[in-house]
Enzyme design. Structure first.
Site, PDB file in Angstrom:
ATOM      1  N   ALA A  69      27.230  47.984  42.882  1.00  0.00           N
ATOM      2  CA  ALA A  69      28.496  48.654  43.130  1.00  0.00           C
ATOM      3  C   ALA A  69      28.245  50.157  43.024  1.00  0.00           C
ATOM      4  O   ALA A  69      27.305  50.597  42.343  1.00  0.00           O
ATOM      5  CB  ALA A  69      29.500  48.207  42.089  1.00  0.00           C
ATOM      6  N   GLY A 113      26.025  44.432  41.944  1.00  0.00           N
ATOM      7  CA  GLY A 113      26.859  43.905  43.031  1.00  0.00           C
ATOM      8  C   GLY A 113      26.040  43.521  44.255  1.00  0.00           C
ATOM      9  O   GLY A 113      26.461  42.664  45.038  1.00  0.00           O
ATOM     10  N   GLU A 116      24.850  40.139  43.511  1.00  0.00           N
ATOM     11  CA  GLU A 116      26.024  39.259  43.555  1.00  0.00           C
ATOM     12  C   GLU A 116      26.447  38.978  44.997  1.00  0.00           C
ATOM     13  O   GLU A 116      26.816  37.859  45.344  1.00  0.00           O
ATOM     14  CB  GLU A 116      27.175  39.900  42.769  1.00  0.00           C
ATOM     15  CG  GLU A 116      26.868  39.962  41.278  1.00  0.00           C
ATOM     16  CD  GLU A 116      27.865  40.809  40.510  1.00  0.00           C
ATOM     17  OE1 GLU A 116      27.882  42.045  40.727  1.00  0.00           O
ATOM     18  OE2 GLU A 116      28.633  40.254  39.722  1.00  0.00           O
ATOM     19  N   GLU A 136      23.865  45.685  34.923  1.00  0.00           N
ATOM     20  CA  GLU A 136      25.129  46.273  34.449  1.00  0.00           C
ATOM     21  C   GLU A 136      25.107  46.557  32.959  1.00  0.00           C
ATOM     22  O   GLU A 136      25.773  47.478  32.483  1.00  0.00           O
ATOM     23  CB  GLU A 136      26.299  45.330  34.781  1.00  0.00           C
ATOM     24  CG  GLU A 136      26.661  45.267  36.259  1.00  0.00           C
ATOM     25  CD  GLU A 136      25.882  44.222  37.049  1.00  0.00           C
ATOM     26  OE1 GLU A 136      24.853  43.715  36.542  1.00  0.00           O
ATOM     27  OE2 GLU A 136      26.302  43.921  38.181  1.00  0.00           O
TER      28      GLU A 136
HETATM   29  N1  CAA Z   1      25.768  53.649  42.954  1.00  0.00           N
HETATM   30  C1  CAA Z   1      25.800  54.874  43.456  1.00  0.00           C
HETATM   31  N2  CAA Z   1      24.710  55.551  43.863  1.00  0.00           N
HETATM   32  C2  CAA Z   1      23.534  54.924  43.777  1.00  0.00           C
HETATM   33  C3  CAA Z   1      23.424  53.617  43.258  1.00  0.00           C
HETATM   34  C4  CAA Z   1      24.613  52.954  42.838  1.00  0.00           C
HETATM   35  N3  CAA Z   1      24.612  51.713  42.377  1.00  0.00           N
HETATM   36  N4  CAA Z   1      22.113  53.255  43.263  1.00  0.00           N
HETATM   37  C5  CAA Z   1      21.427  54.292  43.784  1.00  0.00           C
HETATM   38  N5  CAA Z   1      22.292  55.299  44.087  1.00  0.00           N
HETATM   39  C6  CAA Z   1      21.962  56.611  44.653  1.00  0.00           C
HETATM   40  C7  CAA Z   1      21.301  57.493  43.622  1.00  0.00           C
HETATM   41  O1  CAA Z   1      22.275  58.092  42.800  1.00  0.00           O
HETATM   42  C8  CAA Z   1      20.571  58.479  44.504  1.00  0.00           C
HETATM   43  O2  CAA Z   1      21.508  59.411  45.001  1.00  0.00           O
HETATM   44  P1  CAA Z   1      21.173  61.010  44.872  1.00  0.00           P
HETATM   45  O3  CAA Z   1      19.950  61.167  45.746  1.00  0.00           O
HETATM   46  O4  CAA Z   1      22.404  61.618  45.441  1.00  0.00           O
HETATM   47  O5  CAA Z   1      20.905  61.263  43.454  1.00  0.00           O
HETATM   48  C9  CAA Z   1      20.123  57.611  45.690  1.00  0.00           C
HETATM   49  O6  CAA Z   1      20.991  56.447  45.670  1.00  0.00           O
HETATM   50  C10 CAA Z   1      18.693  57.122  45.564  1.00  0.00           C
HETATM   51  O7  CAA Z   1      18.553  56.497  44.305  1.00  0.00           O
HETATM   52  P2  CAA Z   1      17.401  56.880  43.238  1.00  0.00           P
HETATM   53  O8  CAA Z   1      17.027  58.294  43.390  1.00  0.00           O
HETATM   54  O9  CAA Z   1      17.874  56.413  41.905  1.00  0.00           O
HETATM   55  O10 CAA Z   1      16.227  55.946  43.800  1.00  0.00           O
HETATM   56  P3  CAA Z   1      15.009  55.380  42.947  1.00  0.00           P
HETATM   57  O11 CAA Z   1      14.071  54.792  43.956  1.00  0.00           O
HETATM   58  O12 CAA Z   1      14.491  56.373  41.993  1.00  0.00           O
HETATM   59  O13 CAA Z   1      15.633  54.179  42.063  1.00  0.00           O
HETATM   60  C11 CAA Z   1      17.021  52.233  41.679  1.00  0.00           C
HETATM   61  C12 CAA Z   1      16.183  53.030  42.682  1.00  0.00           C
HETATM   62  C13 CAA Z   1      16.135  51.636  40.587  1.00  0.00           C
HETATM   63  C14 CAA Z   1      17.695  51.078  42.461  1.00  0.00           C
HETATM   64  C15 CAA Z   1      18.086  53.143  41.042  1.00  0.00           C
HETATM   65  O14 CAA Z   1      18.769  53.840  42.096  1.00  0.00           O
HETATM   66  C16 CAA Z   1      19.128  52.430  40.224  1.00  0.00           C
HETATM   67  O15 CAA Z   1      18.858  52.032  39.112  1.00  0.00           O
HETATM   68  N6  CAA Z   1      20.369  52.270  40.777  1.00  0.00           N
HETATM   69  C17 CAA Z   1      21.466  51.700  40.069  1.00  0.00           C
HETATM   70  C18 CAA Z   1      21.346  50.182  39.934  1.00  0.00           C
HETATM   71  C19 CAA Z   1      22.521  49.622  39.146  1.00  0.00           C
HETATM   72  O16 CAA Z   1      22.722  49.939  38.005  1.00  0.00           O
HETATM   73  N7  CAA Z   1      23.346  48.740  39.799  1.00  0.00           N
HETATM   74  C20 CAA Z   1      24.473  48.126  39.187  1.00  0.00           C
HETATM   75  C21 CAA Z   1      25.734  48.867  39.526  1.00  0.00           C
HETATM   76  S1  CAA Z   1      27.165  48.286  38.645  1.00  0.00           S
HETATM   77  C22 CAA Z   1      27.679  46.921  39.468  1.00  0.00           C
HETATM   78  O17 CAA Z   1      27.094  46.510  40.457  1.00  0.00           O
HETATM   79  C23 CAA Z   1      28.917  46.241  38.912  1.00  0.00           C
HETATM   80  C24 CAA Z   1      29.317  44.984  39.566  1.00  0.00           C
HETATM   81  O18 CAA Z   1      28.809  43.927  39.290  1.00  0.00           O
HETATM   82  C25 CAA Z   1      30.439  44.917  40.516  1.00  0.00           C
END
Ligand code: CAA
Length: 262
Positions: A69, A113, A116, A136
Protein backbone atom coordinates in the site's frame (compact mmCIF):
# COMPACT_ATOMS: atom_id res chain seq x y z
CA UNK A 1 -8.78 0.15 -24.68
CA UNK A 2 -9.39 2.81 -22.04
CA UNK A 3 -6.42 4.98 -21.07
CA UNK A 4 -5.34 4.78 -17.45
CA UNK A 5 -2.88 6.84 -15.36
CA UNK A 6 -1.60 4.00 -13.20
CA UNK A 7 -2.15 0.92 -15.39
CA UNK A 8 -1.32 -0.28 -18.87
CA UNK A 9 -3.98 -2.57 -20.27
CA UNK A 10 -3.28 -4.65 -23.37
CA UNK A 11 -4.83 -7.43 -25.43
CA UNK A 12 -1.58 -9.16 -26.50
CA UNK A 13 -1.83 -10.60 -30.02
CA UNK A 14 0.21 -13.64 -29.04
CA UNK A 15 -2.30 -14.58 -26.34
CA UNK A 16 -5.82 -14.60 -27.77
CA UNK A 17 -8.54 -14.09 -25.16
CA UNK A 18 -6.18 -12.64 -22.57
CA UNK A 19 -6.35 -9.19 -20.96
CA UNK A 20 -2.96 -8.12 -19.62
CA UNK A 21 -3.14 -5.51 -16.84
CA UNK A 22 0.18 -4.03 -15.85
CA UNK A 23 0.48 -1.93 -12.67
CA UNK A 24 2.38 1.16 -13.71
CA UNK A 25 3.59 3.51 -10.97
CA UNK A 26 7.33 2.99 -11.50
CA UNK A 27 8.20 6.00 -9.33
CA UNK A 28 6.70 4.21 -6.30
CA UNK A 29 7.44 0.54 -7.16
CA UNK A 30 3.75 0.20 -8.03
CA UNK A 31 2.63 1.06 -4.49
CA UNK A 32 -1.13 0.73 -4.31
CA UNK A 33 -2.85 4.08 -3.85
CA UNK A 34 -6.50 5.04 -4.09
CA UNK A 35 -6.17 6.05 -7.76
CA UNK A 36 -4.51 2.77 -8.78
CA UNK A 37 -7.04 0.63 -6.95
CA UNK A 38 -9.94 2.57 -8.49
CA UNK A 39 -8.45 2.10 -11.96
CA UNK A 40 -7.82 -1.57 -11.27
CA UNK A 41 -11.49 -2.00 -10.35
CA UNK A 42 -12.43 -0.27 -13.61
CA UNK A 43 -10.06 -2.38 -15.74
CA UNK A 44 -11.28 -5.61 -14.14
CA UNK A 45 -14.91 -4.63 -14.71
CA UNK A 46 -14.09 -3.92 -18.38
CA UNK A 47 -12.34 -7.30 -18.78
CA UNK A 48 -15.24 -9.02 -17.05
CA UNK A 49 -17.75 -7.39 -19.41
CA UNK A 50 -15.75 -8.25 -22.55
CA UNK A 51 -16.81 -11.59 -24.06
CA UNK A 52 -13.49 -11.78 -25.90
CA UNK A 53 -11.62 -12.03 -22.59
CA UNK A 54 -11.34 -15.48 -21.04
CA UNK A 55 -8.43 -14.91 -18.65
CA UNK A 56 -6.81 -11.90 -17.00
CA UNK A 57 -3.11 -11.52 -16.20
CA UNK A 58 -2.12 -8.99 -13.56
CA UNK A 59 1.54 -8.03 -13.46
CA UNK A 60 3.96 -5.26 -12.49
CA UNK A 61 7.50 -4.42 -13.56
CA UNK A 62 10.73 -6.41 -13.44
CA UNK A 63 11.56 -4.71 -10.12
CA UNK A 64 8.20 -4.83 -8.40
CA UNK A 65 4.80 -6.43 -8.74
CA UNK A 66 3.81 -3.94 -6.02
CA UNK A 67 5.75 -2.79 -2.95
CA UNK A 68 2.62 -2.54 -0.83
CA UNK A 69 0.00 0.00 0.00
CA UNK A 70 1.19 3.56 -0.61
CA UNK A 71 2.77 4.47 2.70
CA UNK A 72 3.05 8.15 1.78
CA UNK A 73 -0.68 8.36 1.06
CA UNK A 74 -1.57 6.59 4.32
CA UNK A 75 0.92 7.94 6.81
CA UNK A 76 -1.13 10.93 8.08
CA UNK A 77 -4.55 9.33 8.01
CA UNK A 78 -6.65 9.13 11.15
CA UNK A 79 -8.69 6.16 12.24
CA UNK A 80 -11.88 8.00 11.27
CA UNK A 81 -10.56 8.69 7.77
CA UNK A 82 -9.41 5.11 7.24
CA UNK A 83 -12.72 3.77 8.50
CA UNK A 84 -14.94 6.17 6.52
CA UNK A 85 -13.05 5.65 3.26
CA UNK A 86 -12.93 1.89 3.94
CA UNK A 87 -9.37 2.28 2.74
CA UNK A 88 -8.37 -0.13 -0.03
CA UNK A 89 -11.47 -2.26 0.33
CA UNK A 90 -13.13 -1.16 -2.93
CA UNK A 91 -10.14 -2.11 -5.06
CA UNK A 92 -9.67 -5.37 -3.21
CA UNK A 93 -13.33 -6.29 -3.61
CA UNK A 94 -13.07 -5.82 -7.37
CA UNK A 95 -10.41 -8.54 -7.49
CA UNK A 96 -12.33 -10.82 -5.13
CA UNK A 97 -15.59 -10.38 -7.06
CA UNK A 98 -14.18 -11.01 -10.55
CA UNK A 99 -15.65 -14.22 -12.01
CA UNK A 100 -13.01 -14.63 -14.70
CA UNK A 101 -9.68 -16.20 -13.70
CA UNK A 102 -6.92 -13.80 -12.74
CA UNK A 103 -3.27 -14.91 -12.79
CA UNK A 104 -0.76 -12.80 -10.86
CA UNK A 105 2.58 -12.77 -12.73
CA UNK A 106 5.00 -11.65 -10.05
CA UNK A 107 8.56 -10.44 -10.64
CA UNK A 108 10.52 -8.54 -8.01
CA UNK A 109 8.84 -7.27 -4.85
CA UNK A 110 5.35 -8.36 -3.85
CA UNK A 111 5.20 -6.84 -0.39
CA UNK A 112 2.40 -5.91 1.99
CA UNK A 113 -0.65 -4.98 -0.09
CA UNK A 114 1.27 -6.21 -3.16
CA UNK A 115 1.56 -9.70 -1.71
CA UNK A 116 -2.07 -9.48 -0.62
CA UNK A 117 -3.16 -8.42 -4.10
CA UNK A 118 -1.27 -11.35 -5.63
CA UNK A 119 -2.91 -13.72 -3.13
CA UNK A 120 -6.39 -12.44 -4.09
CA UNK A 121 -5.73 -13.64 -7.63
CA UNK A 122 -6.54 -17.23 -8.59
CA UNK A 123 -2.94 -18.32 -8.92
CA UNK A 124 0.48 -16.79 -8.58
CA UNK A 125 3.17 -17.54 -11.12
CA UNK A 126 6.51 -16.10 -10.15
CA UNK A 127 9.79 -15.07 -11.72
CA UNK A 128 12.90 -16.38 -10.00
CA UNK A 129 13.45 -12.75 -8.94
CA UNK A 130 10.21 -12.61 -6.93
CA UNK A 131 10.24 -11.67 -3.26
CA UNK A 132 7.13 -11.99 -1.16
CA UNK A 133 6.58 -10.47 2.25
CA UNK A 134 4.18 -8.88 4.72
CA UNK A 135 6.45 -6.22 6.25
CA UNK A 136 3.65 -4.16 7.86
CA UNK A 137 5.01 -5.05 11.31
CA UNK A 138 8.02 -2.81 10.51
CA UNK A 139 5.60 0.11 10.11
CA UNK A 140 3.83 -0.59 13.38
CA UNK A 141 0.71 -1.92 11.66
CA UNK A 142 -0.72 -5.18 10.30
CA UNK A 143 -1.69 -6.40 6.84
CA UNK A 144 -5.00 -4.76 5.91
CA UNK A 145 -6.34 -6.47 2.80
CA UNK A 146 -6.33 -10.13 3.74
CA UNK A 147 -2.67 -10.97 4.38
CA UNK A 148 -3.06 -12.54 7.80
CA UNK A 149 -5.90 -14.73 6.57
CA UNK A 150 -4.80 -15.72 3.07
CA UNK A 151 -1.10 -16.23 3.79
CA UNK A 152 -1.99 -18.47 6.72
CA UNK A 153 -4.34 -20.57 4.60
CA UNK A 154 -1.78 -20.84 1.78
CA UNK A 155 1.49 -21.50 3.65
CA UNK A 156 0.28 -22.63 7.10
CA UNK A 157 0.39 -21.02 10.53
CA UNK A 158 4.06 -21.36 11.42
CA UNK A 159 5.42 -19.83 8.22
CA UNK A 160 2.70 -17.15 8.16
CA UNK A 161 3.58 -16.14 11.74
CA UNK A 162 7.27 -16.15 10.82
CA UNK A 163 6.65 -13.88 7.80
CA UNK A 164 4.16 -11.54 9.47
CA UNK A 165 5.86 -11.16 12.87
CA UNK A 166 9.41 -10.72 11.53
CA UNK A 167 8.48 -8.95 8.28
CA UNK A 168 11.05 -11.05 6.41
CA UNK A 169 10.85 -11.74 2.68
CA UNK A 170 10.43 -15.14 1.02
CA UNK A 171 12.16 -15.80 -2.29
CA UNK A 172 10.56 -17.55 -5.26
CA UNK A 173 11.98 -20.99 -4.42
CA UNK A 174 10.64 -20.84 -0.85
CA UNK A 175 7.31 -19.51 -2.11
CA UNK A 176 6.99 -22.43 -4.53
CA UNK A 177 8.00 -24.93 -1.84
CA UNK A 178 5.43 -23.45 0.51
CA UNK A 179 2.55 -23.61 -1.97
CA UNK A 180 2.20 -19.83 -2.32
CA UNK A 181 3.06 -19.91 -6.04
CA UNK A 182 2.18 -22.55 -8.60
CA UNK A 183 5.23 -22.25 -10.88
CA UNK A 184 8.50 -20.32 -11.16
CA UNK A 185 10.14 -19.19 -14.42
CA UNK A 186 13.34 -17.28 -15.22
CA UNK A 187 12.53 -13.56 -14.97
CA UNK A 188 13.10 -12.72 -18.63
CA UNK A 189 10.63 -15.39 -19.79
CA UNK A 190 7.93 -14.80 -17.17
CA UNK A 191 5.39 -12.84 -19.20
CA UNK A 192 5.59 -15.11 -22.25
CA UNK A 193 5.15 -18.20 -20.07
CA UNK A 194 2.22 -16.70 -18.17
CA UNK A 195 0.53 -15.45 -21.35
CA UNK A 196 0.77 -18.96 -22.82
CA UNK A 197 -0.86 -20.41 -19.69
CA UNK A 198 -3.54 -17.70 -19.73
CA UNK A 199 -4.26 -18.28 -23.44
CA UNK A 200 -4.71 -21.98 -22.73
CA UNK A 201 -7.30 -21.16 -20.05
CA UNK A 202 -8.98 -18.59 -22.33
CA UNK A 203 -9.47 -21.30 -24.99
CA UNK A 204 -11.50 -23.48 -22.59
CA UNK A 205 -15.25 -23.21 -22.10
CA UNK A 206 -15.77 -19.93 -20.20
CA UNK A 207 -18.71 -21.52 -18.41
CA UNK A 208 -16.65 -24.46 -17.19
CA UNK A 209 -13.77 -22.12 -16.25
CA UNK A 210 -16.08 -19.88 -14.18
CA UNK A 211 -17.64 -22.85 -12.39
CA UNK A 212 -14.27 -24.48 -11.69
CA UNK A 213 -13.00 -21.17 -10.28
CA UNK A 214 -16.06 -20.88 -8.06
CA UNK A 215 -15.56 -24.43 -6.80
CA UNK A 216 -11.88 -24.06 -5.90
CA UNK A 217 -12.69 -20.77 -4.15
CA UNK A 218 -15.42 -22.56 -2.19
CA UNK A 219 -12.78 -24.90 -0.79
CA UNK A 220 -11.48 -21.93 1.21
CA UNK A 221 -14.88 -20.75 2.38
CA UNK A 222 -16.81 -23.81 3.40
CA UNK A 223 -16.75 -27.30 4.93
CA UNK A 224 -15.67 -30.38 2.94
CA UNK A 225 -19.20 -31.83 2.91
CA UNK A 226 -20.77 -28.59 1.67
CA UNK A 227 -17.99 -28.02 -0.86
CA UNK A 228 -18.30 -31.53 -2.28
CA UNK A 229 -22.10 -31.13 -2.48
CA UNK A 230 -21.67 -27.85 -4.37
CA UNK A 231 -19.18 -29.53 -6.69
CA UNK A 232 -21.66 -32.31 -7.48
CA UNK A 233 -24.39 -29.76 -8.26
CA UNK A 234 -22.19 -27.71 -10.56
CA UNK A 235 -20.72 -30.82 -12.21
CA UNK A 236 -24.24 -32.02 -13.04
CA UNK A 237 -25.30 -28.55 -14.17
CA UNK A 238 -22.43 -28.35 -16.68
CA UNK A 239 -24.32 -30.98 -18.70
CA UNK A 240 -26.86 -28.26 -19.54
CA UNK A 241 -24.34 -26.47 -21.76
CA UNK A 242 -23.41 -26.98 -25.41
CA UNK A 243 -19.75 -26.80 -24.33
CA UNK A 244 -20.05 -30.12 -22.48
CA UNK A 245 -21.48 -31.77 -25.60
CA UNK A 246 -18.73 -30.23 -27.72
CA UNK A 247 -15.91 -31.13 -25.30
CA UNK A 248 -16.95 -34.78 -25.03
CA UNK A 249 -17.80 -35.13 -28.75
CA UNK A 250 -14.38 -33.72 -29.64
CA UNK A 251 -12.70 -36.30 -27.39
CA UNK A 252 -14.64 -39.17 -28.98
CA UNK A 253 -13.97 -37.85 -32.50
CA UNK A 254 -10.27 -37.31 -31.72
CA UNK A 255 -10.29 -33.60 -32.58
CA UNK A 256 -9.80 -30.31 -30.71
CA UNK A 257 -12.97 -28.87 -29.16
CA UNK A 258 -14.27 -25.43 -30.14
CA UNK A 259 -16.06 -23.98 -27.16
CA UNK A 260 -18.69 -21.28 -27.68
CA UNK A 261 -19.62 -20.38 -24.12
CA UNK A 262 -23.16 -21.59 -24.63
N1 CAA B 1 4.63 3.27 -0.57
C1 CAA B 1 5.04 4.42 -1.09
N2 CAA B 1 6.21 4.57 -1.74
C2 CAA B 1 6.98 3.49 -1.88
C3 CAA B 1 6.60 2.24 -1.35
C4 CAA B 1 5.35 2.14 -0.67
N3 CAA B 1 4.90 0.99 -0.18
N4 CAA B 1 7.58 1.34 -1.62
C5 CAA B 1 8.54 2.00 -2.31
N5 CAA B 1 8.16 3.30 -2.46
C6 CAA B 1 8.92 4.37 -3.12
C7 CAA B 1 10.09 4.80 -2.28
O1 CAA B 1 9.67 5.72 -1.29
C8 CAA B 1 10.99 5.42 -3.33
O2 CAA B 1 10.48 6.70 -3.65
P1 CAA B 1 11.51 7.98 -3.65
O3 CAA B 1 12.47 7.64 -4.76
O4 CAA B 1 10.58 9.10 -3.97
O5 CAA B 1 12.14 8.00 -2.33
C9 CAA B 1 10.76 4.52 -4.55
O6 CAA B 1 9.49 3.86 -4.31
C10 CAA B 1 11.82 3.45 -4.71
O7 CAA B 1 11.92 2.75 -3.49
P2 CAA B 1 13.31 2.52 -2.70
O8 CAA B 1 14.23 3.63 -2.97
O9 CAA B 1 12.96 2.22 -1.28
O10 CAA B 1 13.81 1.20 -3.46
P3 CAA B 1 14.80 0.11 -2.86
O11 CAA B 1 15.15 -0.77 -4.03
O12 CAA B 1 15.88 0.71 -2.07
O13 CAA B 1 13.90 -0.75 -1.83
C11 CAA B 1 11.90 -1.91 -1.10
C12 CAA B 1 12.79 -1.50 -2.28
C13 CAA B 1 12.64 -2.90 -0.20
C14 CAA B 1 10.65 -2.60 -1.68
C15 CAA B 1 11.50 -0.67 -0.28
O14 CAA B 1 11.00 0.32 -1.20
C16 CAA B 1 10.44 -0.90 0.76
O15 CAA B 1 10.73 -1.45 1.80
N6 CAA B 1 9.18 -0.47 0.48
C17 CAA B 1 8.11 -0.54 1.42
C18 CAA B 1 7.57 -1.96 1.58
C19 CAA B 1 6.46 -2.00 2.61
O16 CAA B 1 6.65 -1.70 3.76
N7 CAA B 1 5.21 -2.39 2.18
C20 CAA B 1 4.08 -2.48 3.03
C21 CAA B 1 3.24 -1.25 2.94
S1 CAA B 1 1.91 -1.19 4.12
C22 CAA B 1 0.69 -2.14 3.47
O17 CAA B 1 0.82 -2.70 2.39
C23 CAA B 1 -0.58 -2.24 4.29
C24 CAA B 1 -1.62 -3.15 3.78
O18 CAA B 1 -1.59 -4.34 3.98
C25 CAA B 1 -2.82 -2.66 3.09
Amino acid sequence: MAAYQTLIVEAPERAPGVALIRLNRPEALNALNTALLAELAEALAAAEADDQVGCIVLTGSAKAFAAGADIKEMSDKTYAQMFKADFFTAGARAVERCRKPIIAAVAGYALGGGCELAMMCDMIIAADSAKFGQPEINLGVAPGIGGTQRLTRFVGKSKAMDMILTGRMMDAAEAERSGLVSRVFPADGLIDEVLAIAAKIAAQSPLAVAMNKELVQAAYETTLTTGVALERRLFHSLFAFDDQKEGMAAFVEKRKPTFTGT
